[in-house]
Design an enzyme around this catalytic site. Structure first.
Site, short mmCIF file in Angstrom:
data_model
loop_
_atom_site.label_atom_id
_atom_site.label_comp_id
_atom_site.label_asym_id
_atom_site.label_seq_id
_atom_site.Cartn_x
_atom_site.Cartn_y
_atom_site.Cartn_z
N HIS A 283 1.95 3.95 2.71
CA HIS A 283 3.29 3.45 2.45
C HIS A 283 3.35 2.88 1.05
O HIS A 283 2.34 2.44 0.49
CB HIS A 283 3.67 2.33 3.45
N ASP B 124 7.73 -0.84 0.93
CA ASP B 124 7.85 -0.64 2.38
C ASP B 124 7.22 -1.80 3.15
O ASP B 124 7.78 -2.30 4.13
CB ASP B 124 7.16 0.67 2.81
N HIS C 296 4.14 0.01 11.03
CA HIS C 296 2.86 -0.65 11.32
C HIS C 296 2.90 -2.11 10.88
O HIS C 296 2.40 -3.00 11.59
CB HIS C 296 1.71 0.07 10.62
#
Length: 404
Positions: free
Chosen positions: A329, A333, A286
């Site tokens: 996350h 990340d 994302h």
């Protein structure tokens, strides 16, 4: 001293005499003595060289008039050799064309040109070099689609082997441990991605050189997600939050895994489309998506649209915050995803926009960046942000002559 007809054989003294004859006596010594500009150097000069250091002429009228004289002088030594469907025409210096057979180096500049019958490029160095720009774009889209499918399949695979939360609890994270969980935050992240996607879609629709931009998008997205695919396949991290309902061994059958991979692919990996996965934590997909969307919008819209660029950066930052607020996350990340996607975008465009990097060391570029070389072989210089309406206007909106 008489003037030679072949400008390439001019000495610095010849250049000074030519400037005097054209009425630029004030700059004669600057060219011939201070900067040692001979005939070959004069043929390589462009308008930016006159404006910027070290020449940096101060009078705009002199810059324009001198450039017109230099451009007229350069015309017999340049010829068009290839044209793109979007209106770019690539020109190559005759002296460089003659030396191409010896060195395999070339330099060119994009000029906007009219439709005409142009010669085939003489720098065809491999069987695929005669592909059209549209063909290269289709190959880049196929590359990106293939990578997305492989990534979807790997996401199913890593979901199958996600570590048991009872045995492997969430890792310590300074951000997640201090930011309270916001259940609706992840959907808001995806909303920001959708907003950026709509803005980029409008930009691509109106951009005159959309074929090149789409190809670069596909190449960059495919490369970043291929790297993400490898990293999450190699190492499986524990789930970042106990609120996530993750359990392994859900898709034991191969065909079931393939079917699930297609669901993820066509759902674009978005939870708003009913896609939920676990185990893909090495770096955030994302974050990659919203960062690349932001960078492409800011790169391919005019710099004067600073309000739009500011909004895109705000959405980018809020999207990253929403990922962390949702505890979807780890912080690392997000950091790695932002760094890799932004650096790769900047490196790619720096290499694409700088002709010297592609021409002077072309052999090394082909060896180390073969995909880049193939996609950018016919593009030399920065792609201008020019816009057009790509569809034919209805007759009641304009006169016949304008709609034709």
């Amino acid at each position: 001293m008489g003037q030679l007809k072949d400008v390439r054989k001019w000495t610095c003294e010849h250049v000074g005499l030519w400037l005097q004859r054209k009425g630029f006596t004030d700059y004669a010594d600057l060219f011939r003595y201070e900067h040692k500009i001979d005939g070959k150097a004069l043929l390589a000069i462009n308008q930016d060289d006159l404006r910027n250091p070290p020449l940096q002429l101060k009078i705009l009228g002199d810059i324009k008039r001198l450039w017109l004289e230099i451009d007229a002088l350069q015309q017999p030594y340049n010829r068009p050799i290839s044209r793109l469907p979007n209106g770019f025409v690539k020109r190559k210096n005759v002296d460089e064309i003659d030396s191409f057979q010896r060195s395999a180096r070339y330099s060119g500049s994009w000029q906007i040109g009219e439709d005409s019958d142009l010669e085939d490029s003489v720098d065809s160095v491999h069987p695929l070099s005669d592909l059209s720009e549209t063909g290269r774009t289709l190959i880049s889209l196929l590359y990106a689609f293939t990578v997305f499918f492989v990534t979807s399949f790997v996401m199913v695979f890593v979901h199958d082997r996600v570590p048991d939360m009872k045995k492997y609890p969430p890792l310590p994270d300074i951000v997640l441990d201090n930011v309270p969980l916001i259940p609706w935050a992840f959907k808001m992240c995806e909303v920001t991605a959708l907003i950026l996607g709509v803005v980029l879609g409008i930009t691509l629709f109106l951009h005159k050189h959309r074929i090149i931009v789409v190809r670069r998008m596909a190449a960059l997205c495919g490369t970043v997600f291929l790297l993400r695919c490898v990293t999450m396949f190699v190492t499986s991290l524990s789930v970042p939050g106990i609120h996530l309902e993750c359990s392994g061994k859900l898709y034991g059958d191969t065909w079931a895994k393939i079917a699930r991979a297609f669901e993820i692919l066509f759902g674009f990996g978005l939870s708003v489309n009913g896609v939920r996965t676990c185990g893909d934590y090495m770096f955030s997909g994302h974050t990659v998506s919203i960062t690349l969307l932001n960078f492409f919008i800011t790169e391919y819209t005019p710099s004067r649209m600073y309000y739009l660029h500011t909004c895109c950066w705000v959405l980018n930052m809020f999207g990253i915050f929403f990922i962390l607020a949702a505890h979807e996350h780890y912080s690392i990340d997000v950091v790695i995803a932002f760094y890799i996607s932004s650096r790769l975008f900047l490196y790619y465009h720096t290499l694409a926009n700088t002709r010297a990097l592609k021409c002077i060391d072309s052999k090394r570029t082909r060896v180390w960046f073969p995909l880049f070389w193939f996609f950018e072989e016919k593009v030399s210089g920065k792609v201008p942000n020019e816009y057009e309406w790509p569809l034919k206007w209805p007759s009641f909106f304009c006169s016949k002559s304008k709609c034709q």
